[in-house]
Every structure is written in structure tokens, then in C-alpha cells.
Design an enzyme around this catalytic site. Structure first.
Site, mmCIF file in Angstrom:
data_model
loop_
_atom_site.group_PDB
_atom_site.id
_atom_site.type_symbol
_atom_site.label_atom_id
_atom_site.label_comp_id
_atom_site.label_asym_id
_atom_site.label_seq_id
_atom_site.Cartn_x
_atom_site.Cartn_y
_atom_site.Cartn_z
ATOM 1 N N ARG A 67 5.532 -5.185 4.728
ATOM 2 C CA ARG A 67 4.702 -5.823 5.742
ATOM 3 C C ARG A 67 5.602 -6.476 6.775
ATOM 4 N NH1 ARG A 67 2.823 -10.330 4.671
ATOM 5 N NH2 ARG A 67 3.565 -10.741 2.571
ATOM 6 N N TYR A 195 3.416 1.882 6.093
ATOM 7 C CA TYR A 195 3.674 1.261 4.793
ATOM 8 C C TYR A 195 2.637 0.202 4.418
ATOM 9 C CZ TYR A 195 6.363 -0.137 0.771
ATOM 10 O OH TYR A 195 6.771 -0.356 -0.517
ATOM 11 N N GLY A 197 0.880 -2.956 3.283
ATOM 12 C CA GLY A 197 -0.007 -3.937 3.897
ATOM 13 C C GLY A 197 -0.243 -3.699 5.385
ATOM 14 N N LYS A 204 -4.687 -6.221 2.949
ATOM 15 C CA LYS A 204 -4.468 -7.549 3.540
ATOM 16 C C LYS A 204 -5.263 -7.730 4.835
ATOM 17 C CE LYS A 204 -1.382 -8.489 0.373
ATOM 18 N NZ LYS A 204 -1.651 -9.477 -0.674
ATOM 19 N N HIS A 224 -6.266 -15.046 -1.889
ATOM 20 C CA HIS A 224 -5.131 -14.253 -2.355
ATOM 21 C C HIS A 224 -4.857 -14.621 -3.821
ATOM 22 C CE1 HIS A 224 -0.609 -13.153 -1.612
ATOM 23 N NE2 HIS A 224 -1.264 -12.137 -2.113
ATOM 24 N N SER A 246 3.420 -14.036 -2.535
ATOM 25 C CA SER A 246 3.920 -12.697 -2.837
ATOM 26 C C SER A 246 5.194 -12.802 -3.677
ATOM 27 C CB SER A 246 4.241 -11.955 -1.539
ATOM 28 O OG SER A 246 3.160 -12.069 -0.649
ATOM 29 N N ALA A 247 5.322 -11.884 -4.630
ATOM 30 C CA ALA A 247 6.531 -11.773 -5.466
ATOM 31 C C ALA A 247 6.721 -12.946 -6.434
ATOM 32 C CB ALA A 247 7.773 -11.594 -4.603
ATOM 33 N N CYS A 248 5.624 -13.571 -6.858
ATOM 34 C CA CYS A 248 5.723 -14.645 -7.858
ATOM 35 C C CYS A 248 5.049 -14.252 -9.165
ATOM 36 C CB CYS A 248 5.102 -15.931 -7.337
ATOM 37 S SG CYS A 248 6.107 -16.740 -6.091
ATOM 38 N N LYS A 250 1.969 -12.370 -9.838
ATOM 39 C CA LYS A 250 0.511 -12.337 -10.057
ATOM 40 C C LYS A 250 0.119 -11.133 -10.912
ATOM 41 C CE LYS A 250 -1.833 -12.602 -6.171
ATOM 42 N NZ LYS A 250 -0.840 -12.445 -5.092
ATOM 43 N N THR A 251 0.709 -9.967 -10.594
ATOM 44 C CA THR A 251 0.325 -8.755 -11.326
ATOM 45 C C THR A 251 0.677 -8.899 -12.805
ATOM 46 O OG1 THR A 251 0.674 -7.479 -9.316
ATOM 47 C CG2 THR A 251 0.581 -6.230 -11.367
ATOM 48 N N ASN A 252 1.861 -9.439 -13.083
ATOM 49 C CA ASN A 252 2.267 -9.591 -14.489
ATOM 50 C C ASN A 252 1.348 -10.553 -15.235
ATOM 51 O OD1 ASN A 252 4.382 -7.896 -13.920
ATOM 52 N ND2 ASN A 252 5.928 -9.510 -13.794
ATOM 53 N N ASP A 273 -4.640 -9.318 -7.109
ATOM 54 C CA ASP A 273 -4.151 -9.748 -5.797
ATOM 55 C C ASP A 273 -5.191 -10.489 -4.950
ATOM 56 O OD1 ASP A 273 -1.999 -9.810 -3.931
ATOM 57 O OD2 ASP A 273 -2.903 -8.184 -2.784
ATOM 58 N N ARG A 364 6.980 0.573 -4.634
ATOM 59 C CA ARG A 364 5.640 0.298 -5.172
ATOM 60 C C ARG A 364 5.088 1.417 -6.024
ATOM 61 N NH1 ARG A 364 3.397 -4.885 -3.743
ATOM 62 N NH2 ARG A 364 5.064 -5.721 -2.447
ATOM 63 N N ARG A 395 7.361 -20.597 -6.973
ATOM 64 C CA ARG A 395 8.698 -20.784 -7.551
ATOM 65 C C ARG A 395 9.211 -22.151 -7.132
ATOM 66 N NH1 ARG A 395 11.431 -15.916 -8.987
ATOM 67 N NH2 ARG A 395 9.995 -14.196 -8.626
HETATM 68 O O1 O2Y Z 1 5.017 -4.998 1.650
HETATM 69 C C1 O2Y Z 1 3.859 -4.567 1.634
HETATM 70 O O2 O2Y Z 1 3.405 -3.874 2.554
HETATM 71 C C2 O2Y Z 1 2.982 -4.861 0.531
HETATM 72 S S1 O2Y Z 1 2.720 -6.543 0.340
HETATM 73 C C3 O2Y Z 1 1.694 -6.764 -1.037
HETATM 74 C C4 O2Y Z 1 1.249 -5.680 -1.736
HETATM 75 C C5 O2Y Z 1 0.422 -5.862 -2.822
HETATM 76 C C6 O2Y Z 1 0.038 -7.126 -3.147
HETATM 77 N N1 O2Y Z 1 0.471 -8.197 -2.451
HETATM 78 C C7 O2Y Z 1 1.310 -8.042 -1.428
HETATM 79 C C8 O2Y Z 1 1.733 -9.314 -0.745
HETATM 80 O O3 O2Y Z 1 2.628 -9.340 0.090
HETATM 81 O O4 O2Y Z 1 1.154 -10.364 -1.079
HETATM 82 MN MN MN Z 2 -0.477 -10.148 -2.407
#
Ligand code: O2Y
Ligand code: MN
Length: 586
Positions: A67, A195, A197, A204, A224, A246-248, A250-252, A273, A364, A395
Site C-alpha cells: 500500500r 498490489y 490494498g 481497505k 480495522h 498492520s503487522a502486529c 491480527k491474523t495469527n 482484518d 502475501r 508493539r
Molecule cells: O500492502 C498491502 O497492500 C496490503 S496491506 C494489508 C493487507 C491485509 C490486511 N491488512 C493490511 C494492512 O495494511 O493493514
Molecule cells: Mn489490516
């Protein structure tokens, strides 16, 4: 007479001049046809059909791997309605700027008209979107991520009640890349990126940025957050949402295999998400997942961090920008201990360790939600699941304790509005920089965040049985820089404490920032963790929090007079409570 959808498609085709137009019906036959075309032109590589049947690898343009917040705009008539945390452009200026990039852009391409539903097909809370795209990868991905095709057209009929999203790869020049949201018109334009998002407009762009605007207008919430169900030994399931940046993880967390399964505690997945929450007839906040698939980050995913998704991605999955083994299987850093030899990296080149990561750090998997073994039987309940807890987190290496409970809804909104996370190298290149990310919505709120906080406060007044609000961090570090908490499946211990707080059974200790678990109230049996480590994990250091209190004050200044007075008061009250403790400690 033409329907509003037909008129819009006609208008777009006059602008973009496609070679042909395909109205997507969402069938398997159509998906197979799109996949065949991509295999033919090399934009899909078939993975090992024995170990990864119906799985494909797509490599995006190396200049287009995430994104791009810098070219993402909220285009409201008044700049102040986009607020201080969004990029803003006037609607006319935005259209004038983007139109030349769309003009004739689909000349040699097929234009896909992708109708989709966000939310279960039969839910009163679901909404229809139409994405027009010249990317077959986007069309194929949207089939996984949403309820795509005829069902959406049936729901729409001849109505104009849909969110149009125009997407074109354009010329892929990063200088010609724009992701534009027109919330007053409920319209999305995205050009120059293929790509995630930026391009899967249902995610998003619609489900958060446009939907958050709609939600405020209509009295609901677009957030979110993941949605999970925690089953207790009696079989009762309690539902919780968690908003992490993002990247903290959530999916896990959403797909966790519980470390307390032998005691009867299990986690069920509804979403990883995004949640849309409405006030139900029962006075509870009820959440649906607008999505139908998971677009998860691959690096770091393995049998320990997320065994459920590792099972899910073994068939019918699209991988983007991962590495490829000589056996035709996907690979990424953190999948297993050592990189297999003979890897091809995400750019399609022979990989050697000196080249850096073999898989792009934001690579991804796109997988249907129902392939996850932990998927809840209530995944598609039209009324949504009743939410008993909202969890904020991020974090924080030093500041936040493992878990605390907010004093009430208003205090919880303050906790969410001031949450922060420290950046990782993968996200920004700068490590350990604290970024405030209210409710994890900083990049996704489609309007002025001060008004968004007001909306949260008002929702709390309207909902008869508001969820309890908690804050967690799994990332607290000791003096030696090592993580103190084991995380992953062990996080269920914290969820169990929350459940017991909801039921009025667990003890807590009051601190200036909220309630932390009283000694002995977290279930730690079977976990090798010392009392000293637990003390560090739950410690609320008043001098650290005094700095935090000041930083929050500065952050709030951004919003000027529009910031709800209630939040300013909460900041003051936090200061007073910290002061009282400091005096008592002297
Ligand atoms: O980088 C991207 O385009 C994807 S970002 C994303 C994808 C899935 C779930 N969450 C996110 C995020 O940035 O929160
Ligand atoms: Mn997200």
C-alpha cells in the site's frame, strides 16, 4: 433504460477504451478461464499440483509491493472533513489529475466488471460494490476475498445502491499512481498499482475508508479489527474484536491454536482484518466480517505462529511475491529454519543469501476463509456475532503492560484513541519509532479522526450492552532486549482472563491506566515463566507513563477544537491518577 450500473460501465469504457469487457459471474469456470490466461501470459506460475493443488504464484512489479499511503487521498469538499491525519485533495482537482492516467489505459486490455458483496450474501448489513479493473489478478483475487459475481448483481437489481471503484494498472509508473476516495460520492478511483490494498478495492478502500464514512452517517462502525470466538469448557463461545496496527499479528491471533485446548479453551475465527459492527436487537454490538478470504502476510508464518493458515494455504491459494523452491512450492523467510537450496527469489531470479530476503517482506497469500480449519460455524451469520470485548494493542517494548482493562467505555475510547505501536524494519525501514495509530485506523479512517472519536463516544451511549475494552501488548521486552511473553498460542491465557472479567469472575488490580490482572488471576499452569517476569510484564511504571501522558497531550493538539472534550478530560484524569500514585510513593 440503462441501469445506473450499466451507465457507469459505459462511461468508464468511453474513458478507458478497453479491448473487451467481461462481466464477472464469479463461477469456477470463469475463474479457471482467468487463471488459464494468466498462466499463458506468465503472470501466474502454477505451483506443485501434488502438494499445492490449484495454487499459483504471481510476481508484482518490483516497484509495486505494498500500500502506498503517500499517494492515498481522501477527497472531500472541505479539507477539514478529511482531518489532520489524512492526505487531502479537492474532488475536482483529484479527478483532473487522475483522468489522464485512465484515458485509453485499457486499450489493449480486457476490462473486468467485478460485482461483489461485502458481508454474508443474506445479511441486512452487507453492501454491494462494483470494481472495474483491467487486472486479471485483481479479478481472480476479488473472487477469493469477497462474495463476487451473480449474487452481487442479484442483490443490486437495478438499484444505484453500490460503491463504484474504478481501477486500472495504468502505465505502472509510480509517478502516475493515485488511490483516491470520494466519500461524499461513495466513489473510489485507483490507478498505477496492481498490489493489495491499492488494487483490491473492496478491502481497505471500501470496507474501511468509504465504509467508515457510511458507518458514521448510518450509526454503525467499520473497524480495522479481527473477530474471534473464545470457546470455554462448557462450549459457550464469547466473541471479541481486536484492533492492532498492520503487522502486529491480527491474523495469527484470529486463527490461534490455543495452548489451553486441554482445559477446553478454543479459538474460532470469524475475521482477521475488518469488522462491521451494528447495534443488534439484543442491545449488543454485532459484528460481521465483510470479507470472504484472508490476504495475509507470508514471512514469519509457520507451523508455530499460525498452523491453521499453514493448512489452509495448501490448496486453492494465490501467492504473491513469495520465493519458489525447485519443487515448485512457495517459500518465505520464517517458514522453517533454513532456506532450501536452489530458491528462485520473488523477482524471479536465482537467489543467494547476499541478495537479501528471498520472499518480499510484504509477500502475501490470498486464501478463501472457509479453508481455515478454525473457521467459525457462525462465520456467515447474517446478524453477526455479539461482541463482548474490544481489544486494542500494538508493539510497545517498555510502556504498556501485557494486558489492562479500561475503566469504562469512555476511558476505553481514550485508550483506543491514544494507542501506539513501535515500527519494525519490515514496515518502514526505521526500527522502534513510536507511531500513534488510533484504533489501528490511522491509514484507514475516511474522515476527520476527531469526528471518528466522537462517533465512538456516541456509539457507546447508544449500545445497551457495550463490550468491555482492553489493551494488550505481546511485545514487551526485558532489560536484555528479549521478549518477555511467549505469544502465539499462549495468548489464549490473556483472552481467558478477559472472558473471566466479562463474567465478573477474575480479580484485577487498579492502576492509574486501568485494571491489570491481580496476582494469580492469569492462568499460567504449564507455562515456564517466572514470577519476576510476570511482575515485569504487568508493571505500570508511573514515570514512563508520565512521559506517555505528555506525549498524548501533544498528539491531541493535532485535532484542535474538534477533539471531543471527553477525551481531553480523560487525559487530564490520567495525569491526576499518575500524580496521586507518585505522591503516595514518595
Ligand atoms: O500492502 C498491502 O497492500 C496490503 S496491506 C494489508 C493487507 C491485509 C490486511 N491488512 C493490511 C494492512 O495494511 O493493514
Ligand atoms: Mn489490516
Amino acid at each position: 433504460m440503462a441501469t445506473p450500473l450499466e451507465s457507469w460501465v459505459e462511461e468508464v469504457s468511453r474513458l478507458t477504451k478497453p479491448k473487451s469487457i467481461v462481466w464477472c459471474d464469479g463461477s469456477q469456470h470463469e475463474y479457471d478461464h482467468i487463471v488459464e490466461g494468466m498462466l499463458r501470459d506468465g503472470s501466474f506460475i502454477e505451483l506443485n499440483p501434488k502438494t499445492y493443488p490449484n495454487c499459483y504464484l504471481h510476481r508484482s512489479n518490483p516497484n509495486d509491493v505494498a500500500r502506498t499511503e503517500s499517494v492515498t487521498f481522501i477527497c472531500t469538499r472541505e479539507k477539514s472533513d478529511a482531518g489532520p491525519t489524512n492526505n487531502w485533495m479537492a474532488p475536482d482537482e483529484a479527478k483532473q489529475k487522475a483522468e489522464p492516467f485512465f484515458r485509453g489505459a485499457m486499450k489493449d486490455r480486457t476490462m473486468y466488471v467485478v460485482p461483489y458483496i461485502l458481508g454474508p450474501a443474506n445479511s441486512p448489513y452487507s453492501k454491494v460494490g462494483i470494481e472495474i479493473t483491467d487486472s486479471p489478478y485483481v479479478a481472480a483475487s476479488m473472487r477469493i476475498m469477497s462474495r463476487m459475481g451473480t449474487a452481487a448483481l442479484d442483490r443490486l437489481g437495478g438499484s444505484s445502491d453500490f460503491v463504484p471503484g474504478l481501477h486500472s494498472l495504468g502505465d505502472m509508473d509510480p509517478q502516475h499512481r493515485l488511490v483516491l476516495h470520494f466519500p461524499e460520492e461513495k466513489l473510489i478511483w485507483s490507478v498505477g498499482s496492481g498490489y493489495g490494498g491499492n488494487a483490491l478495492l473492496g478491502k481497505k478502500c471500501f470496507a474501511l475508508r468509504i465504509a467508515s464514512w457510511m458507518a458514521r452517517e448510518q450509526g454503525w462502525m467499520a473497524e480495522h479489527t479481527l473477530i474471534l470466538g473464545l470457546e470455554d469448557p462448557s462450549g459457550k463461545v464469547t466473541y471479541m474484536c481486536a484492533a492492532f496496527p498492520s503487522a502486529c499479528g491480527k491474523t495469527n491471533l484470529a486463527m490461534m491454536v490455543s495452548a489451553l485446548e486441554n482445559q477446553g479453551y478454543r479459538v474460532w475465527t470469524i475475521g482477521d482484518d475488518i469488522a462491521w459492527m451494528h447495534i443488534g436487537k439484543d442491545g449488543m454490538l454485532r459484528a460481521i466480517n465483510p470479507e470472504n478470504g484472508f490476504f495475509g502476510v507470508a514471512p514469519g508464518t509457520n507451523e508455530k505462529t499460525n498452523p491453521n493458515v499453514m493448512t489452509a494455504v495448501h490448496h486453492d491459494t494465490i501467492f504473491t511475491n513469495v520465493a519458489l523452491t525447485p519443487e515448485g512450492e512457495p517459500w518465505w523467510e520464517g517458514m522453517n529454519a533454513a532456506a532450501p537450496s536452489g530458491l528462485t527469489d520473488w523477482k524471479g531470479e536465482k537467489w543467494t543469501p547476499s541478495k537479501g530476503p528471498a520472499a518480499q517482506p510484504n509477500s502475501r497469500y490470498t486464501v478463501p476463509a472457509r479453508q481455515t480449519p478454525s473457521i467459525s460455524e457462525h462465520f456467515e451469520d447474517p446478524e453477526g456475532v455479539p461482541i463482548s470485548a474490544i481489544i486494542f494493542g500494538g508493539r510497545r517494548a517498555k510502556v504498556a503492560p501485557l494486558v489492562f482493562e479500561a475503566r469504562d467505555w469512555q476511558h476505553g475510547v481514550f485508550v483506543g484513541a491514544t494507542m501506539a505501536s513501535e515500527t519494525t524494519a519490515a514496515a518502514t525501514g526505521a526500527v522502534g519509532v513510536t507511531r500513534r495509530d488510533p484504533m489501528a485506523m490511522l491509514p484507514f479512517c475516511g474522515y476527520n479522526m476527531a469526528d471518528y472519536f466522537r462517533h465512538w463516544l456516541e456509539m457507546g451511549e447508544r449500545v445497551a450492552h457495550p463490550p468491555k475494552i482492553f489493551h494488550v501488548t505481546w511485545f514487551r521486552k526485558g532489560e536484555d532486549g528479549q521478549f518477555l511473553w511467549p505469544g502465539y498460542g499462549e495468548n489464549v491465557r490473556v483472552l481467558k482472563w478477559m472472558l473471566e472479567r466479562i463474567e465478573g469472575r477474575a480479580k484485577a488490580t487498579e492502576t492509574p491506566i486501568g485494571y491489570v490482572p491481580a496476582p494469580g488471576s492469569l492462568t499460567l499452569d504449564g507455562l515456564d515463566i517466572s514470577a519476576g517476569t510476570m511482575e515485569q510484564l504487568l508493571r505500570v511504571d508511573t514515570s514512563v507513563w508520565s512521559d506517555e501522558h505528555e506525549a498524548i497531550g501533544k498528539f491531541f493538539e493535532k485535532f484542535g477544537k474538534r477533539l471531543p472534550e471527553e477525551l481531553r478530560q480523560e487525559q487530564e484524569k490520567l495525569g491526576q491518577r499518575l500524580q496521586q500514585v507518585a505522591v503516595a510513593q514518595k
